[in-house]
Write a protein that holds these residues in place. Structure first.
Motif, PDB file in Angstrom:
ATOM      1  N   GLU A   1       0.973  -1.277   0.098  1.00 59.05           N
ATOM      2  CA  GLU A   1      -0.025   0.066   0.043  1.00 59.05           C
ATOM      3  C   GLU A   1       0.852   1.289  -0.083  1.00 59.05           C
ATOM      4  N   SER A   2       0.564   2.354  -0.649  1.00 58.14           N
ATOM      5  CA  SER A   2       1.089   3.563  -0.562  1.00 58.14           C
ATOM      6  C   SER A   2       0.195   4.672  -0.635  1.00 58.14           C
ATOM      7  N   TYR A   3      -0.114   5.298   0.325  1.00 57.95           N
ATOM      8  CA  TYR A   3      -0.678   6.551   0.578  1.00 57.95           C
ATOM      9  C   TYR A   3      -0.055   7.730  -0.174  1.00 57.95           C
ATOM     10  N   SER A   4       1.471   7.635  -0.063  1.00 55.21           N
ATOM     11  CA  SER A   4       2.205   8.918  -0.253  1.00 55.21           C
ATOM     12  C   SER A   4       2.545   8.564  -2.035  1.00 55.21           C
ATOM     13  N   GLY A   5       2.416   9.755  -2.704  1.00 50.47           N
ATOM     14  CA  GLY A   5       2.828   9.817  -4.021  1.00 50.47           C
ATOM     15  C   GLY A   5       4.308   9.294  -4.332  1.00 50.47           C
ATOM     16  N   PHE A   6       5.012   9.445  -3.331  1.00 54.66           N
ATOM     17  CA  PHE A   6       6.640   9.122  -3.334  1.00 54.66           C
ATOM     18  C   PHE A   6       6.693   7.645  -3.325  1.00 54.66           C
ATOM     19  N   GLY A   7       5.620   6.804  -2.926  1.00 55.50           N
ATOM     20  CA  GLY A   7       5.629   5.437  -3.204  1.00 55.50           C
ATOM     21  C   GLY A   7       5.419   4.837  -4.595  1.00 55.50           C
TER      22      GLY A   7
END
Ligand SMILES: [Zn+2]
Length: 202
Positions: free
Chosen positions: A116-122
Motif C-alpha cells: 500500500e502507498s498513500y504517498s505519491g513518493f511510493g
C-alpha cells in the motif's frame, strides 16, 4: 528543461472525486474548479505537472474484501477500504475535468498486491514499462525544488505525500481550498501536522 516548481495533484480519480465513485470523498467534485485553476496557472508558468493515482490489483491488500472483512474494518491497525481504483477501471481514471494534455507525468501507486502507498513518493511513472521513474526522480531530474500539492484525501494521501516531500527537502505549499478530507476533523489534524513539519498551508 529545468523547472523550479511543480504541481502535484493527488489521486483526483473517479472513485475518490466523482459522486458515483466507490470511495467518494464528500465535496471532492466541488473542488474541480480549484484544481483546474491550479493546473492552468501551473501550465501558464511552465511548471511541471504531475498527477498521482491509486492503481490497485483486484486483490489489493488494502481492500477489506481481500480479507473477507466488511469495509472500514481495522486490520493490523490499518483501515481496510471498499474496492477502489482497480487498474484499468473507470474508477481508477483521473476525473474527466483533468485533460491528459495538462499532465506531464502520471505516477501510479499501490500496483503490487501486497504493497500500500498513500504517498505519491511510493509510486512510479506510468510508461507502459515495468519500472518507470519514481516521483522523487521525476522532480529531481526536472530541477524542481518547490511543489504545490492539492487533491484527495487530506488525512491520507495528501498528508503522506506532503510529509514525504518535506522530509526529502522540497519546499511544499498545500492548497486547502483544492483538497478535501474523508473526515473533516482528521483533515484539520493532518493540516496542522503538515504545517508543523514545515509545509506552507494556503
Ligand atoms: Zn487505494
Amino acid at each position: 528543461m529545468t523547472r523550479r516548481k511543480a504541481l502535484v495533484v493527488v489521486d483526483f480519480q473517479n472513485d475518490f472525486a466523482h459522486p458515483a465513485g466507490s470511495l467518494f470523498v464528500a465535496g471532492a467534485d466541488r473542488i474541480l474548479p480549484r484544481i483546474d485553476s491550479l493546473l492552468c496557472s501551473a501550465k501558464g508558468r511552465g511548471d511541471l505537472v504531475v498527477t498521482t493515482q491509486d492503481w490497485h490489483p483486484a486483490d489489493h491488500v488494502s481492500f477489506a474484501a481481500t480479507h473477507g472483512l466488511p469495509a472500514f474494518t481495522l486490520r493490523d491497525g490499518d483501515i481496510t477500504w471498499p474496492v477502489h481504483c482497480v487498474a484499468g477501471s473507470w474508477g481508477a481514471e483521473l476525473v474527466a475535468g483533468i485533460a491528459p494534455s495538462q499532465v506531464d507525468h502520471r505516477v501510479l501507486k499501490g500496483f503490487e498486491p501486497g504493497i500500500e502507498s498513500y504517498s505519491g513518493f511510493g509510486g512510479r511513472e506510468f510508461t507502459g514499462a515495468a519500472a518507470g521513474r519514481n516521483l522523487e526522480e521525476i522532480l529531481r531530474e526536472s530541477g524542481v525544488e518547490e511543489i504545490d500539492v492539492a487533491g484527495v484525501a487530506t488525512e491520507y494521501c495528501n498528508r503522506e505525500t506532503v510529509l514525504d516531500a518535506v522530509r526529502l527537502g522540497f519546499r511544499v505549499r498545500f492548497h486547502t481550498s483544492a483538497a478535501r478530507a474523508v473526515d473533516a476533523a482528521a483533515g484539520e489534524r493532518a493540516i496542522a501536522e503538515m504545517a508543523a513539519a514545515g509545509a506552507d498551508i494556503v
